[in-house]
Design a protein around this motif. Structure first.
Motif, mmCIF file in Angstrom:
data_model
loop_
_atom_site.group_PDB
_atom_site.id
_atom_site.type_symbol
_atom_site.label_atom_id
_atom_site.label_comp_id
_atom_site.label_asym_id
_atom_site.label_seq_id
_atom_site.Cartn_x
_atom_site.Cartn_y
_atom_site.Cartn_z
ATOM 1 N N SER A 52 25.904 18.052 42.017
ATOM 2 C CA SER A 52 25.272 18.975 41.068
ATOM 3 C C SER A 52 25.036 20.366 41.651
ATOM 4 C CB SER A 52 23.948 18.393 40.567
ATOM 5 O OG SER A 52 23.062 18.207 41.643
ATOM 6 N N LYS A 53 25.360 20.572 42.908
ATOM 7 C CA LYS A 53 25.193 21.882 43.528
ATOM 8 C C LYS A 53 26.405 22.742 43.184
ATOM 9 C CE LYS A 53 24.032 24.192 47.799
ATOM 10 N NZ LYS A 53 23.789 24.075 49.226
ATOM 11 N N VAL A 54 26.192 23.739 42.336
ATOM 12 C CA VAL A 54 27.290 24.530 41.784
ATOM 13 C C VAL A 54 28.092 25.240 42.876
ATOM 14 C CG1 VAL A 54 27.876 26.452 40.244
ATOM 15 C CG2 VAL A 54 26.104 24.823 39.590
ATOM 16 N N SER A 55 27.431 25.867 43.822
ATOM 17 C CA SER A 55 28.159 26.600 44.867
ATOM 18 C C SER A 55 29.048 25.656 45.681
ATOM 19 C CB SER A 55 27.195 27.353 45.785
ATOM 20 O OG SER A 55 26.324 26.459 46.448
ATOM 21 N N TYR A 56 28.584 24.441 45.893
ATOM 22 C CA TYR A 56 29.390 23.461 46.621
ATOM 23 C C TYR A 56 30.582 23.026 45.772
ATOM 24 C CZ TYR A 56 30.686 19.664 49.678
ATOM 25 O OH TYR A 56 31.387 18.863 50.534
ATOM 26 N N GLN A 57 30.336 22.797 44.500
ATOM 27 C CA GLN A 57 31.387 22.326 43.604
ATOM 28 C C GLN A 57 32.504 23.349 43.435
ATOM 29 O OE1 GLN A 57 31.862 19.230 41.931
ATOM 30 N NE2 GLN A 57 30.493 18.768 43.616
ATOM 31 N N VAL A 58 32.162 24.627 43.422
ATOM 32 C CA VAL A 58 33.184 25.672 43.294
ATOM 33 C C VAL A 58 34.166 25.583 44.456
ATOM 34 C CG1 VAL A 58 33.581 28.173 43.382
ATOM 35 C CG2 VAL A 58 31.785 27.243 41.908
ATOM 36 N N VAL A 59 33.646 25.521 45.666
ATOM 37 C CA VAL A 59 34.520 25.437 46.847
ATOM 38 C C VAL A 59 35.304 24.123 46.829
ATOM 39 C CG1 VAL A 59 34.598 25.404 49.370
ATOM 40 C CG2 VAL A 59 33.004 26.932 48.190
ATOM 41 N N PHE A 60 34.640 23.033 46.484
ATOM 42 C CA PHE A 60 35.303 21.728 46.432
ATOM 43 C C PHE A 60 36.508 21.767 45.486
ATOM 44 C CE2 PHE A 60 35.891 17.628 44.333
ATOM 45 C CZ PHE A 60 36.226 16.844 45.419
ATOM 46 N N TRP A 61 36.322 22.296 44.271
ATOM 47 C CA TRP A 61 37.411 22.297 43.295
ATOM 48 C C TRP A 61 38.509 23.283 43.654
ATOM 49 C CZ3 TRP A 61 38.432 18.253 40.732
ATOM 50 C CH2 TRP A 61 37.409 17.372 40.387
ATOM 51 N N VAL A 62 38.184 24.338 44.387
ATOM 52 C CA VAL A 62 39.227 25.226 44.900
ATOM 53 C C VAL A 62 40.099 24.461 45.902
ATOM 54 C CG1 VAL A 62 39.654 27.266 46.353
ATOM 55 C CG2 VAL A 62 38.039 27.401 44.450
ATOM 56 N N ILE A 63 39.454 23.687 46.766
ATOM 57 C CA ILE A 63 40.190 22.861 47.736
ATOM 58 C C ILE A 63 41.091 21.856 47.015
ATOM 59 C CG2 ILE A 63 39.926 21.056 49.499
ATOM 60 C CD1 ILE A 63 37.410 22.645 50.463
ATOM 61 N N VAL A 64 40.558 21.208 45.990
ATOM 62 C CA VAL A 64 41.356 20.254 45.213
ATOM 63 C C VAL A 64 42.550 20.962 44.579
ATOM 64 C CG1 VAL A 64 41.357 18.732 43.189
ATOM 65 C CG2 VAL A 64 39.432 18.677 44.789
ATOM 66 N N ALA A 65 42.329 22.138 44.002
ATOM 67 C CA ALA A 65 43.413 22.893 43.362
ATOM 68 C C ALA A 65 44.490 23.279 44.376
ATOM 69 C CB ALA A 65 42.850 24.141 42.679
ATOM 70 N N ILE A 66 44.071 23.668 45.566
ATOM 71 C CA ILE A 66 45.038 24.010 46.616
ATOM 72 C C ILE A 66 45.897 22.799 46.950
ATOM 73 C CG2 ILE A 66 45.248 24.563 49.077
ATOM 74 C CD1 ILE A 66 42.772 26.415 48.668
ATOM 75 N N HIS A 67 45.258 21.647 47.113
ATOM 76 C CA HIS A 67 46.009 20.428 47.446
ATOM 77 C C HIS A 67 46.962 20.027 46.333
ATOM 78 C CE1 HIS A 67 44.850 18.697 51.318
ATOM 79 N NE2 HIS A 67 43.757 19.417 51.177
ATOM 80 N N ILE A 68 46.485 20.029 45.107
ATOM 81 C CA ILE A 68 47.335 19.627 43.986
ATOM 82 C C ILE A 68 48.515 20.588 43.836
ATOM 83 C CG2 ILE A 68 47.420 19.419 41.468
ATOM 84 C CD1 ILE A 68 44.610 18.162 41.655
ATOM 85 N N THR A 69 48.243 21.879 43.948
ATOM 86 C CA THR A 69 49.313 22.879 43.859
ATOM 87 C C THR A 69 50.345 22.675 44.962
ATOM 88 O OG1 THR A 69 47.798 24.468 42.858
ATOM 89 C CG2 THR A 69 49.815 25.345 43.841
ATOM 90 N N PHE A 70 49.865 22.501 46.187
ATOM 91 C CA PHE A 70 50.779 22.301 47.309
ATOM 92 C C PHE A 70 51.655 21.071 47.095
ATOM 93 C CE2 PHE A 70 51.899 20.176 51.259
ATOM 94 C CZ PHE A 70 52.586 21.187 51.918
ATOM 95 N N TRP A 71 51.039 19.941 46.756
ATOM 96 C CA TRP A 71 51.809 18.699 46.648
ATOM 97 C C TRP A 71 52.734 18.686 45.436
ATOM 98 C CZ3 TRP A 71 52.667 16.424 50.839
ATOM 99 C CH2 TRP A 71 51.714 16.402 51.851
ATOM 100 N N LEU A 72 52.323 19.306 44.330
ATOM 101 C CA LEU A 72 53.240 19.402 43.187
ATOM 102 C C LEU A 72 54.429 20.296 43.522
ATOM 103 C CD1 LEU A 72 50.843 19.594 40.120
ATOM 104 C CD2 LEU A 72 52.342 17.705 40.779
ATOM 105 N N ASN A 73 54.150 21.404 44.209
ATOM 106 C CA ASN A 73 55.251 22.266 44.638
ATOM 107 C C ASN A 73 56.168 21.534 45.605
ATOM 108 O OD1 ASN A 73 54.763 24.600 43.150
ATOM 109 N ND2 ASN A 73 53.236 25.312 44.597
ATOM 110 N N TRP A 74 55.603 20.793 46.516
ATOM 111 C CA TRP A 74 56.411 20.026 47.476
ATOM 112 C C TRP A 74 57.271 19.002 46.739
ATOM 113 C CZ3 TRP A 74 57.273 20.457 52.612
ATOM 114 C CH2 TRP A 74 57.935 19.397 53.229
ATOM 115 N N LEU A 75 56.660 18.340 45.768
ATOM 116 C CA LEU A 75 57.371 17.314 45.016
ATOM 117 C C LEU A 75 58.531 17.902 44.204
ATOM 118 C CD1 LEU A 75 57.517 14.343 44.038
ATOM 119 C CD2 LEU A 75 55.927 14.995 42.227
ATOM 120 N N PHE A 76 58.280 19.007 43.506
ATOM 121 C CA PHE A 76 59.288 19.555 42.606
ATOM 122 C C PHE A 76 60.231 20.557 43.257
ATOM 123 C CE2 PHE A 76 56.043 18.144 39.523
ATOM 124 C CZ PHE A 76 56.831 17.220 38.866
#
Length: 92
Positions: A52-76
């Protein structure tokens, strides 16, 4: 890495309950960035910690987005995209 990240969350939650020295958010984010973001996600839901800590969640979801973007790019696009990115970053 996800297991280690989950364990870090659990330890931090335990320390918080007992009023002991806590694990830094930077360390938790580093674990997530190094590949443990899924363990962090599961820990947030199961342990109700840092969810529920917004500042923590922002950084967390940026990290998730980086990982998903990287792996989708790697895959395709395979190594071509990663090689193109690295060559543009390290142009000298």
């Amino acid at each position: 890495m996800s297991f280690i990240t989950f364990a870090q969350y659990a330890d931090d939650k335990s320390c918080a309950k007992q009023g002991r020295w806590r694990i830094s958010e930077k360390r938790l984010h580093l674990c997530e960035f190094m590949g443990g973001w899924l363990g962090g996600f599961i820990a947030q839901r199961r342990l109700r910690h840092k969810s529920s800590k917004v500042s923590y969640q922002v950084v967390f979801w940026v990290i998730v987005a980086i990982h998903i973007t990287f792996w989708l790019n790697w895959l395709f696009f395979g190594k071509q995209l990663v090689g193109l990115f690295l060559s543009s970053v390290f142009k000298g």
